[in-house]
Scaffold this motif. Structure first.
Motif: not given
Length: 274
Positions: A98-104, A106-119, A258-265
């Motif tokens: 968990r990072e704040g309002d984000f429950f992760l 299969g990934v270890r961080s939001l940064e890692e998730f943002e990387e897999v989102l680029k696929d 949290t909304q803004r972070k979602m939109m950035q992703m």
């Protein structure tokens, strides 16, 4: 052409798109103000009593309330694979990080998730709990429908509509979630229709739901984030059970940061896949 159609749609000009959406939402609110929370209630995510034996409560709910056999049918496609994966996840104290309002998951961080989102080959399931819909939603609340009409004054103020318009892409599957069995059945369907393809998700839900059903997402080996809802959340089993029947008089929200972070992703994924 409507003004919304001319928005950059969060592909190349994030701040401009955010500003234009906000202006349009403010204009719509002047014409048709929506009911909302006057203040955020101070509620724990899960009550102490509810937290006891939560994994067992989750298993019991999924098995005994699977009236349409959506979960059973999906599980029986690969019973050994799914059974072993479920047990491995259930053995852990928590099925997520968990990072704040984000429950992760299969990934270890939001940064890692943002990387897999680029696929660009990956599919993104972008889902929202029905209790996050405005009371005035033209599609109704306890339903998987969402018209997200760019000319509707309610849709112009709705964060769900905003996010789904921003993520408009052949590689995004939008879902409005009325029940846990609905999303479970749809995830099984998406996974089975896309063998070998990476499935990612961003889904809003109450903390109780994110805690209870993480093992089921891990079972089908999908990576993603659950976004914690605030407001009039379900933090007891009784409230959860009523919500699953469409009895949800309160309104939930995603907090502004949290909304803004979602939109950035969403924006970063758009740039990678469009």
């Amino acid at each position: 052409m409507s003004r919304m159609s001319r928005l950059p749609m969060w592909k190349t000009h994030f701040d401009e798109a955010e500003r234009e959406w906000k202006e349009r939402a403010c204009d719509a609110a002047q014409k048709k103000p929506l009911k909302g929370l006057t203040s955020l209630p101070q509620m724990v995510g899960i009550t102490e009593e509810t937290a006891k034996g939560l994994k067992w409560k989750s298993l019991k709910w999924m098995l005994t309330k699977d009236d349409k056999k959506e979960i059973l049918k999906g599980f029986l496609k690969h019973p050994l694979k799914y059974g072993w994966a479920f047990l491995k996840s259930a053995w852990k104290t928590k099925p997520f990080l968990r990072e704040g309002d984000f429950f992760l998951y299969g990934v270890r961080s939001l940064e890692e998730f943002e990387e897999v989102l680029k696929d660009p080959a990956a599919l993104l399931v972008l889902g929202f709990s029905y209790c996050h819909k405005p009371f005035e939603c033209p599609s109704g609340r306890f339903t998987s429908d969402c018209i997200r009409d760019e000319n509707n004054l309610v849709c112009q103020q709705c964060f769900i509509g905003k996010a789904l318009h921003a993520a408009a892409s052949e590689s995004t599957i939008p879902l409005i979630i009325p029940t846990i069995h609905y999303i479970g059945g749809r995830i099984f369907e998406i996974v089975h229709l896309n063998p070998g393809r990476k499935i990612l998700f961003m889904i809003t839900a109450c903390e109780l739901t994110l805690e209870m059903f993480g093992d089921w997402g891990n079972m089908v080996d999908i990576k993603g984030v659950g976004i914690r809802l605030d407001g009039r959340i379900c933090n007891t089993m009784k409230a959860f059970e009523l919500s699953e029947q469409g009895i949800k008089p309160g309104l939930t929200v995603v907090l502004d940061d949290t909304q803004r972070k979602m939109m950035q992703m969403i924006f970063r994924r758009n740039r990678a896949v469009e």
